[in-house]
Design an enzyme around this catalytic site. Structure first.
Site, mmCIF file in Angstrom:
data_model
loop_
_atom_site.group_PDB
_atom_site.id
_atom_site.type_symbol
_atom_site.label_atom_id
_atom_site.label_comp_id
_atom_site.label_asym_id
_atom_site.label_seq_id
_atom_site.Cartn_x
_atom_site.Cartn_y
_atom_site.Cartn_z
ATOM 1 N N SER A 13 6.162 -4.443 -13.611
ATOM 2 C CA SER A 13 6.133 -3.089 -13.059
ATOM 3 C C SER A 13 6.769 -3.100 -11.674
ATOM 4 O O SER A 13 7.078 -4.155 -11.132
ATOM 5 C CB SER A 13 4.692 -2.595 -12.970
ATOM 6 O OG SER A 13 4.000 -3.395 -12.039
ATOM 7 N N GLY A 16 11.168 0.303 -10.414
ATOM 8 C CA GLY A 16 11.834 1.586 -10.178
ATOM 9 C C GLY A 16 12.056 2.426 -11.421
ATOM 10 O O GLY A 16 13.062 3.117 -11.545
ATOM 11 N N ASP A 148 1.146 -3.680 -22.749
ATOM 12 C CA ASP A 148 -0.169 -3.289 -22.223
ATOM 13 C C ASP A 148 -0.966 -2.605 -23.329
ATOM 14 O O ASP A 148 -0.392 -1.942 -24.187
ATOM 15 C CB ASP A 148 -0.017 -2.256 -21.085
ATOM 16 C CG ASP A 148 0.685 -2.802 -19.861
ATOM 17 O OD1 ASP A 148 0.882 -4.038 -19.802
ATOM 18 O OD2 ASP A 148 1.053 -2.004 -18.972
ATOM 19 N N GLN A 192 14.663 -10.090 -23.181
ATOM 20 C CA GLN A 192 14.591 -10.282 -24.634
ATOM 21 C C GLN A 192 13.140 -10.213 -25.112
ATOM 22 O O GLN A 192 12.836 -9.602 -26.137
ATOM 23 C CB GLN A 192 15.187 -11.639 -25.012
ATOM 24 C CG GLN A 192 16.680 -11.767 -24.692
ATOM 25 C CD GLN A 192 17.213 -13.154 -25.042
ATOM 26 O OE1 GLN A 192 16.802 -13.735 -26.038
ATOM 27 N NE2 GLN A 192 18.104 -13.681 -24.218
ATOM 28 N N LYS A 223 25.062 -10.722 -24.114
ATOM 29 C CA LYS A 223 23.886 -11.476 -24.545
ATOM 30 C C LYS A 223 22.712 -10.537 -24.815
ATOM 31 O O LYS A 223 22.041 -10.627 -25.846
ATOM 32 C CB LYS A 223 23.522 -12.463 -23.429
ATOM 33 C CG LYS A 223 22.710 -13.632 -23.901
ATOM 34 C CD LYS A 223 22.753 -14.718 -22.846
ATOM 35 C CE LYS A 223 21.876 -15.876 -23.211
ATOM 36 N NZ LYS A 223 21.905 -16.900 -22.158
ATOM 37 N N CYS A 390 -1.408 18.151 8.260
ATOM 38 C CA CYS A 390 -2.767 18.270 7.733
ATOM 39 C C CYS A 390 -3.776 17.583 8.663
ATOM 40 O O CYS A 390 -4.162 18.162 9.672
ATOM 41 C CB CYS A 390 -2.832 17.723 6.306
ATOM 42 S SG CYS A 390 -4.270 18.299 5.413
ATOM 43 N N PHE A 391 -4.171 16.351 8.365
ATOM 44 C CA PHE A 391 -5.063 15.615 9.263
ATOM 45 C C PHE A 391 -4.424 15.513 10.653
ATOM 46 O O PHE A 391 -5.112 15.561 11.668
ATOM 47 C CB PHE A 391 -5.274 14.209 8.688
ATOM 48 C CG PHE A 391 -6.554 13.552 9.117
ATOM 49 C CD1 PHE A 391 -7.732 14.267 9.238
ATOM 50 C CD2 PHE A 391 -6.586 12.183 9.360
ATOM 51 C CE1 PHE A 391 -8.913 13.655 9.612
ATOM 52 C CE2 PHE A 391 -7.764 11.555 9.735
ATOM 53 C CZ PHE A 391 -8.930 12.283 9.860
ATOM 54 N N GLY A 392 -3.123 15.397 10.687
ATOM 55 C CA GLY A 392 -2.384 15.322 11.950
ATOM 56 C C GLY A 392 -2.501 16.602 12.772
ATOM 57 O O GLY A 392 -2.379 16.576 13.997
ATOM 58 N N HIS A 519 1.050 20.650 3.759
ATOM 59 C CA HIS A 519 1.912 19.456 3.706
ATOM 60 C C HIS A 519 3.362 19.857 3.453
ATOM 61 O O HIS A 519 3.811 19.883 2.297
ATOM 62 C CB HIS A 519 1.445 18.527 2.578
ATOM 63 C CG HIS A 519 0.156 17.851 2.861
ATOM 64 N ND1 HIS A 519 0.060 16.651 3.529
ATOM 65 C CD2 HIS A 519 -1.111 18.224 2.587
ATOM 66 C CE1 HIS A 519 -1.198 16.305 3.641
ATOM 67 N NE2 HIS A 519 -1.943 17.232 3.076
ATOM 68 N N GLU A 521 5.957 18.239 3.787
ATOM 69 C CA GLU A 521 6.756 17.147 3.204
ATOM 70 C C GLU A 521 6.862 17.255 1.681
ATOM 71 O O GLU A 521 7.807 16.741 1.085
ATOM 72 C CB GLU A 521 6.179 15.781 3.611
ATOM 73 C CG GLU A 521 4.842 15.375 2.998
ATOM 74 C CD GLU A 521 3.611 15.895 3.751
ATOM 75 O OE1 GLU A 521 3.752 16.850 4.549
ATOM 76 O OE2 GLU A 521 2.510 15.353 3.520
HETATM 77 N N1 GLN Z 1 -9.233 14.860 5.639
HETATM 78 C C1 GLN Z 1 -8.744 16.154 5.957
HETATM 79 C C2 GLN Z 1 -9.323 17.234 5.075
HETATM 80 O O1 GLN Z 1 -9.793 16.950 3.999
HETATM 81 C C3 GLN Z 1 -7.231 16.192 5.928
HETATM 82 C C4 GLN Z 1 -6.678 16.018 4.562
HETATM 83 C C5 GLN Z 1 -5.222 15.636 4.546
HETATM 84 O O2 GLN Z 1 -4.677 15.176 5.536
HETATM 85 N N2 GLN Z 1 -4.593 15.777 3.405
HETATM 86 O O3 GLN Z 1 -9.319 18.373 5.423
#
Ligand code: GLN
Length: 547
Positions: A13, A16, A148, A192, A223, A390-392, A519, A521
């Site tokens: 595994s 990619g 598996d 193989q 091959k 988020c947490f940031g 988020h 991202e």
């Molecule tokens: N722990 C935080 C919450 O649950 C932030 C979650 C996160 O960063 N995705 O609200």
């Protein structure tokens, strides 16, 4: 009738398979087809939401709030389309559906058999994706490797689909060709054996994607062809590349797209790999560098395993940097370093002064939070562009409350019952947590966020009055502290007006200080970088110029 391409893995595994699947999708899309994809995780979990990120890597979230494997993120990025809960299958999901159906007399009194009704359920779900997503092609990536126990019934479902409709189904096996150092030669034997394992469940691959350090040469392709019963031109060489965005272009070197179409007796509808070639060139690192610091938690052993846990953050940073003709260099910092007595300040200074901007990504639990708060403080005071995800954002609020508003005991309900809970649990989460209903119960998926006219984010989002962004959290900003923070210079520039939830905070007196409860991202795409990330990169470039 849609065509179905099953992608399984052999040898080992982690070579990619997900990116290979996504790349095949990108190629078929560039040839004018509508493509969808399914990720199969053969474990019993209903979704990836309850799994530890070290165990599983990033938990990706779709618009409809499915907590799923990061490969769904890869598919969304490569196919440039949104996917949903139907694109994600686990054994847990399949068994759960079969048992529910049995309880509702859905099998009309039949004996419900693992070997019959489970593959039947899988097949119906796979076919449903083709209809729902209006796809010409559905890619089905089977997690794990052949041999598996766990993925056996998914392979069986594929075998049955091919038996019923052999012109509409094909199998690919992604394998690995090692080059042992003491031999200095690429070995095909593990491939193989992997093919034999696939044969033993009644499947012959139509294509072999041969992952390896270097290109697979003609004698080895021959091959593999002879011993694995695959046409030599259907052995596709997939050498290591510097960026995952090279892979569609790389596959096209061996004309994978047209070979797939030939198998299905189809013709390409258009031809446009131009964008991919351009993107691939941008990833080559000839542009000047920009340094992005990421302060996180799951980085205890250097930068090992971390890029997986934050893969969407990494991709979003890359997309934005490339869009600005910069080559991103991401530096990973462990927040716990900034908690050590005596050396914390020195480490902070050493690490963050090299950065053009800093990100604190999402996170859970108390470990490392004080270190992250110190890093955020450093960025605020030293005017380093900062993006909190988020947490940031939650920690940025705690930092501001403590250090600017004088609320010394500011904290979050996530790790404290007492003190000033500037971050508190969302009302509807309380009962869920008390009754241990943890699975799929966070505030998940896409919600509307209204933007404050004139704010930085409003400008970055092209002056839209509202945007949709994806979420995954249980805690939120406590509105009781809103006025105090606003009086000291915080602007809450994004809100969910339906529930009166803060979605974005910014500090206008700082060159770029933005925290989002969502988020961003998760929505960044290689051809559509996310505006908050391009905003961050722009601010970083401005700072770089000044210094
Ligand atoms: N722990 C935080 C919450 O649950 C932030 C979650 C996160 O960063 N995705 O609200």
């Amino acid at each position: 009738m849609a065509k179905f391409i099953f992608v399984a893995g052999g040898v080992m595994s982690g070579v990619g398979k997900g990116i290979a699947t996504a790349s095949i999708g990108a190629i078929l899309k560039s040839k004018g087809f509508r493509v969808s994809a399914i990720k199969i995780d053969p474990y019993l979990n209903m979704d990836a939401g309850t799994m530890n990120p070290v165990e599983h890597g990033e938990v990706f979230v779709t618009d409809d709030g499915t907590e799923c494997d990061q490969d769904i993120g890869n598919y969304e990025r490569f196919l440039d389309r949104n996917l949903s809960t139907i694109n994600y299958l686990t054994n847990g999901r399949v068994y759960h559906a079969v048992i529910e159906k049995e309880r509702q007399l859905g099998y009309n009194g039949e004996t419900v058999e693992v070997g019959v009704h489970v593959p039947e359920e899988i097949i119906s779900r796979i076919k449903n994706v083709a209809v729902h997503d209006k796809a010409d092609f559905v890619l089905v990536e089977i997690g794990g490797t052949v041999g598996d126990y766990q993925n056996m019934l998914f392979l069986e479902a594929g075998r049955l689909m091919k038996l019923a409709s052999s012109n509409d189904v094909l199998f690919m096996l992604v394998t690995y060709l090692p080059v042992p150092r003491m031999l200095g030669e690429m070995k095909t034997k593990p491939t193989q054996h992997a093919v034999r394992a696939l044969n033993s469940v009644g499947i012959s691959p139509d294509f072999i994607i041969a992952r390896s350090e270097a290109l697979v040469d003609a004698p080895r392709k021959r091959k593999i062809s002879i011993f694995c019963n695959v046409a030599p031109e259907n052995v596709i060489s997939s050498p290591d590349v510097s960026s995952v965005y090279d892979i569609p272009v790389q596959f096209e070197e061996d004309q994978l797209g047209n070979r797939i179409l030939k198998k299905f007796r189809m013709k390409e509808r258009s031809k446009d790999m131009k964008e991919w070639r351009k993107l691939s060139a941008k990833t080559k690192g000839k542009n000047p560098e920009i340094v992005i610091g990421v302060v996180g938690k799951y980085i205890v052993s250097g930068d090992f395993a971390l890029p997986d846990s934050y893969i969407s953050v990494v991709e979003a940073v890359r997309h934005a940097s490339w869009a600005k003709n910069r080559t991103p260099r991401i530096l990973w910092f462990s927040a716990e370093e900034y908690e050590k007595k005596g050396t914390a300040l020195k480490s902070l200074h050493r690490d963050l002064k090299q950065c053009d901007c800093v990100i604190v990504p999402g996170g859970f639990g108390e470990r490392g939070t004080e270190g992250k708060i110190r890093a955020i403080s450093y960025c605020r005071v030293n005017k380093i562009p900062y993006l909190g995800l988020c947490f940031g954002m939650q920690l940025a609020i705690i930092e501001y409350a403590r250090n600017v508003c004088g609320i010394a005991r500011a904290t979050s309900r996530e790790f404290s019952k007492t003190g000033d809970l500037v971050i508190d649990v969302m009302e509807d989460q309380k009962a869920l947590l008390e009754t241990k209903k943890y699975g799929a119960t966070m505030r998940l998926g896409s919600y509307m966020c209204s933007l404050q006219k004139g704010s930085l984010v409003w400008k970055l989002y092209n002056k839209q009055s509202a945007v949709q962004e994806r979420h995954r959290h249980r805690y939120e900003f406590n509105n009781a502290y809103k006025e105090i923070l606003e009086a000291k210079g915080v602007v809450f520039s994004g809100a969910n007006t339906e529930r009166n939830l803060v979605e974005i905070m910014e500090i206008p007196s700082h060159p770029f200080f933005v925290g989002t409860q969502f988020h961003p991202e998760l929505l960044s795409r290689p051809f559509h970088p996310h505006p908050l990330f391009t905003g961050l990169v722009d601010a970083a470039l401005k700072r770089k110029k000044k210094h």
